[in-house]
Write a protein that holds these residues in place. Structure first.
Motif, short mmCIF file in Angstrom:
data_model
loop_
_atom_site.label_atom_id
_atom_site.label_comp_id
_atom_site.label_asym_id
_atom_site.label_seq_id
_atom_site.Cartn_x
_atom_site.Cartn_y
_atom_site.Cartn_z
N GLU A 46 40.77 36.04 56.85
CA GLU A 46 39.83 37.03 56.38
C GLU A 46 39.35 36.67 54.91
N LEU A 47 38.17 37.04 54.58
CA LEU A 47 37.55 36.78 53.38
C LEU A 47 38.31 37.70 52.24
N VAL A 48 38.41 36.84 51.03
CA VAL A 48 39.41 37.48 50.03
C VAL A 48 38.31 37.60 48.62
N ALA A 49 37.66 36.47 48.61
CA ALA A 49 36.40 36.39 47.40
C ALA A 49 35.55 35.35 47.36
N ARG A 50 34.63 35.42 46.87
CA ARG A 50 33.71 34.37 46.89
C ARG A 50 32.60 34.61 45.86
N ILE A 51 32.15 33.14 45.48
CA ILE A 51 31.00 33.43 44.42
C ILE A 51 29.98 32.16 44.62
N THR A 52 28.82 32.77 44.53
CA THR A 52 27.68 31.78 44.87
C THR A 52 26.95 31.17 43.86
N SER A 53 26.44 30.06 43.81
CA SER A 53 25.83 29.44 42.92
C SER A 53 25.07 30.12 41.94
N GLY A 54 24.46 31.23 42.34
CA GLY A 54 23.76 32.10 41.30
C GLY A 54 24.68 33.10 40.49
N GLY A 55 26.10 33.12 40.87
CA GLY A 55 27.08 33.84 40.11
C GLY A 55 27.32 35.17 40.71
N SER A 56 26.65 35.56 41.91
CA SER A 56 27.09 36.64 42.66
C SER A 56 28.45 36.62 43.37
N THR A 57 29.16 37.63 43.44
CA THR A 57 30.46 37.76 43.92
C THR A 57 30.74 38.61 44.95
N ASN A 58 31.51 38.57 45.85
CA ASN A 58 32.00 39.43 46.98
C ASN A 58 33.68 39.63 46.81
N TYR A 59 34.06 40.81 47.17
CA TYR A 59 35.62 40.78 47.16
C TYR A 59 35.81 41.80 48.42
N ALA A 60 36.74 41.34 48.83
CA ALA A 60 37.70 42.35 50.02
C ALA A 60 37.94 43.66 49.37
N ASP A 61 37.88 44.78 49.68
CA ASP A 61 38.07 46.02 49.44
C ASP A 61 39.40 46.14 48.93
N SER A 62 40.46 45.24 49.66
CA SER A 62 41.86 45.47 49.17
C SER A 62 42.14 44.92 48.05
N VAL A 63 41.18 43.98 47.32
CA VAL A 63 41.55 43.24 46.14
C VAL A 63 40.72 43.60 44.91
N LYS A 64 39.67 44.44 45.13
CA LYS A 64 38.97 44.85 44.16
C LYS A 64 39.77 45.38 43.04
N GLY A 65 39.03 44.89 41.91
CA GLY A 65 39.85 45.45 40.68
C GLY A 65 41.15 44.68 40.41
N ARG A 66 41.58 43.89 41.22
CA ARG A 66 42.95 43.02 40.79
C ARG A 66 42.66 41.62 40.76
N PHE A 67 41.77 41.02 41.83
CA PHE A 67 41.31 39.67 41.78
C PHE A 67 40.18 39.38 41.08
N THR A 68 39.94 38.19 40.49
CA THR A 68 38.94 37.74 39.91
C THR A 68 38.46 36.32 40.55
N VAL A 69 37.27 36.09 40.84
CA VAL A 69 36.95 34.69 41.23
C VAL A 69 35.93 34.07 40.10
N SER A 70 36.11 32.77 39.98
CA SER A 70 35.25 32.14 38.89
C SER A 70 35.00 30.78 39.23
N ASN A 71 34.01 30.13 38.86
CA ASN A 71 34.04 28.81 39.11
C ASN A 71 33.62 28.13 37.96
N ASP A 72 33.69 26.77 37.83
CA ASP A 72 33.17 25.78 36.95
C ASP A 72 32.32 24.76 37.78
N ASN A 73 31.05 24.92 37.46
CA ASN A 73 30.10 24.11 38.21
C ASN A 73 30.22 22.52 37.89
N THR A 74 30.63 22.36 36.50
CA THR A 74 30.82 20.73 35.93
C THR A 74 32.07 20.11 36.64
#
Length: 121
Positions: A46-74
């Motif tokens: 199951e999906l937990v969290a994802r982030i697009t190249s444009g910075g949009s994020t999606n989270y599973a309802d069960s982890v919203k407010g607790r998990f944070t996804v981020s990236n480092d493009n470099t």
């Protein structure tokens, strides 16, 4: 070829925190999105969290407010900061990347080997 390597999994007490990292290496031309999925034995991944190249994020309802996804493009790296962990978060966590690599003209899914996260009660 592309390789995704996860790190940061382990054992943590309920209410604790953990930070997962996933670094993608290889001839990566472009990244559409990167994220995290998890799987428990006998259940579907199951999906937990994802982030697009444009910075949009999606989270599973069960982890919203607790998990944070981020990236480092470099560094072609995605992170998952997990706070207020619960026993039901216990699973194998897999890094996913939607990547354009090498000479391929289209984006495709790539997966890491998985890292175990265990939350004790």
């Amino acid at each position: 070829q592309v390789q995704l390597v996860e790190s940061g999994g382990g054992l943590v007490q309920a209410g604790g925190s953990l930070r997962l990292s996933c670094a993608a290496s290889g001839t990566i031309f472009s990244i559409d999105a990167m994220g995290w999925y998890r799987q428990v034995l006998g259940k579907q991944r199951e999906l937990v969290a994802r982030i697009t190249s444009g910075g949009s994020t999606n989270y599973a309802d069960s982890v919203k407010g607790r998990f944070t996804v981020s990236n480092d493009n470099t560094k072609n790296t995605v992170y998952l900061q997990m706070n207020s962990l619960k026993p039901e978060d216990t699973a194998v966590y897999y890094c996913n990347g939607v990547l354009r690599v090498g000479a391929r003209p289209t984006f495709r899914d790539y997966w890491g080997q998985g890292t175990q996260v265990t939350v004790s009660s």
